[in-house]
Enzyme design. Structure first.
Site, PDB file in Angstrom:
ATOM      1  N   THR A  39      94.398   7.570 -56.620  1.00 50.42           N
ATOM      2  CA  THR A  39      94.536   7.218 -58.114  1.00 50.42           C
ATOM      3  C   THR A  39      95.522   6.485 -58.453  1.00 50.42           C
ATOM      4  OG1 THR A  39      95.782   9.251 -58.373  1.00 50.42           O
ATOM      5  CG2 THR A  39      93.213   9.395 -58.648  1.00 50.42           C
ATOM      6  N   PRO A  83      99.613  13.515 -59.325  1.00 46.64           N
ATOM      7  CA  PRO A  83      99.713  13.697 -57.862  1.00 46.64           C
ATOM      8  C   PRO A  83      99.418  12.687 -57.243  1.00 46.64           C
ATOM      9  CG  PRO A  83      98.191  15.578 -58.983  1.00 46.64           C
ATOM     10  CD  PRO A  83      98.636  14.298 -60.072  1.00 46.64           C
ATOM     11  N   ASP A 102      91.948   5.925 -50.945  1.00 47.19           N
ATOM     12  CA  ASP A 102      91.234   5.835 -52.228  1.00 47.19           C
ATOM     13  C   ASP A 102      91.975   6.689 -53.198  1.00 47.19           C
ATOM     14  OD1 ASP A 102      89.383   5.673 -54.014  1.00 47.19           O
ATOM     15  OD2 ASP A 102      87.835   6.816 -53.285  1.00 47.19           O
TER      16      ASP A 102
END
EC number: 2.5.1.16
Length: 289
Positions: free
Chosen positions: A160, A165, A158
Site C-alpha cells: 500500500t 502498516p 504489492d
C-alpha cells in the site's frame, strides 16, 4: 457508509477523487486496516484501505500485468517468486500464468484481507489460491525477508502507500531483507505511487535501494484508478543488463509463455522504462540512464 452515497478518497489533502457507491459489499475495520469493498457502475467492485483506493475490477489488469510480467520476462528463467502483500490475489493470478514458475510464496500481514477478497473479489484471484505451487504466509513482510531461509528469483512488493502498516515496506530494513532473499541476478519490484504527486516517495526509495542494489530505476504504466498521472514502479537488481533488453528478446520470451494480456506487450515493456524528464532530474541525471 451506506448505498447510493459518494465515497471520497483521502490520500491527498487539497484534491482527490470520488466514487459513487452503488452497493456496499463489505465495510469493517480489521486488526490492521479499515477495509471497504463496494460496487461502482463505472469501475465495478472497488476495494479501499484506510481511505485509499487499492484496486478496482475495471483496470486492475494494468497494474498486475505490469508488476508481474515485466520482472519475470526480464529475468527470463525465474523459478521461485515472492509476493509481499497482494491479498486480493490478482498478483498471484498473473504470476501463476507462467508455467515455468515452480514456487510462489505470498506474505500478507492481514489474513482478513485474503478472506474478504476471496469472497468479494473473486475475479481478481480467479482460482489462483488453489494453485499447488502457492504458499500463503501470514506475517509481516519486513520480518519475513529478514528471517526467512528461502531465496527467490523475483520479489514483488504489492504494498500500500507508505502510511499505516504499509510504511514498513518502504524502509531500508525491508529493502535490505529483500536483497538477502534474492538469488544472484534476481529482481525486486515495488509499487511506488504516482510520481507526479508522490515524487518524494520515488526519491526516497531510489536512495535507499541504491545502498543494496547495483541497478536501481523505475518503470511506469497509466492506471486510471490511481489519481494524478502515471503509476511508478521501483526496479532493483544487480544485473544492469536486464533493464536494457531489446524488444526482440522480450518478444521471444513472451511468445514462449503463450500469454495473452490486455495491457502488457513487449513494446510496452521496453517503453515503460523511459522516464519523464522531471523524474530523471529529481533523481539526478547521473543516477538514471
Amino acid at each position: 457508509m451506506t448505498d447510493n452515497t459518494v465515497w471520497h478518497e483521502t490520500l491527498h489533502d487539497q484534491f482527490g477523487q470520488y466514487f459513487a457507491v452503488d452497493n456496499v459489499l463489505y465495510h469493517e475495520k480489521t486488526d490492521h486496516q479499515d477495509l471497504i469493498i463496494f460496487e461502482n457502475a463505472a469501475f465495478g467492485r472497488v476495494m479501499a484501505l484506510d481511505g485509499v483506493v487499492q484496486t478496482t475490477e475495471r483496470d486492475e489488469f494494468i497494474y498486475h500485468e505490469m508488476m508481474t510480467h515485466v520482472p519475470l520476462l526480464a529475468h527470463g528463467h525465474a523459478k521461485h517468486v515472492l509476493i509481499i502483500g497482494g491479498g486480493d490475489g490478482a498478483m498471484l493470478r498473473e504470476v501463476s500464468r507462467h508455467k515455468s514458475i515452480e514456487t510462489i510464496t505470498m506474505v500478507e500481514i492481514d489474513a482478513g484481507v485474503v478472506s474478504f477478497c476471496r469472497q468479494y473479489l473473486p475475479n481478481h484471484n480467479a482460482g489462483s489460491y488453489d494453485d499447488p505451487r502457492f504458499t500463503l504466509v501470514i506475517d509481516d513482510g519486513v520480518n519475513f525477508v529478514n528471517q526467512s531461509h528461502q531465496t527467490f528469483d523475483v520479489i514483488i512488493s504489492d504494498c500500500t502507500d507508505p502510511i499505516g502498516p504499509g510504511a514498513t515496506l518502504f524502509t531500508s530494513s525491508f529493502y535490505e531483507g529483500c536483497k538477502r532473499c534474492l538469488n544472484p541476478g534476481g529482481i525486486f519490484v515495488a509499487q511506488n505511487g504516482v510520481c507526479f504527486l508522490q515524487q518524494d516517495e520515488a526519491i526516497d526509495s531510489h536512495r535507499k535501494l541504491s545502498h543494496y542494489f547495483g541497478d536501481v530505476s523505475f518503470y511506469q504504466a497509466a492506471i486510471p484508478t490511481y489519481y494524478g498521472g502515471i503509476m511508478t514502479f521501483a526496479w532493483a537488481t544487480d544485473n544492469d543488463v536486464l533493464r536494457h533488453l531489446s524488444t526482440e528478446i522480450i518478444a521471444a520470451r513472451f511468445h514462449q509463455t503463450h500469454l495473452k494480456c490486455r495491457y502488457y506487450n513487449p513494446a510496452v515493456h521496453t517503453a515503460a522504462f523511459a522516464l519523464p524528464q522531471y523524474l530523471q532530474d529529481a533523481l539526478s541525471p547521473k543516477e538514471v540512464s
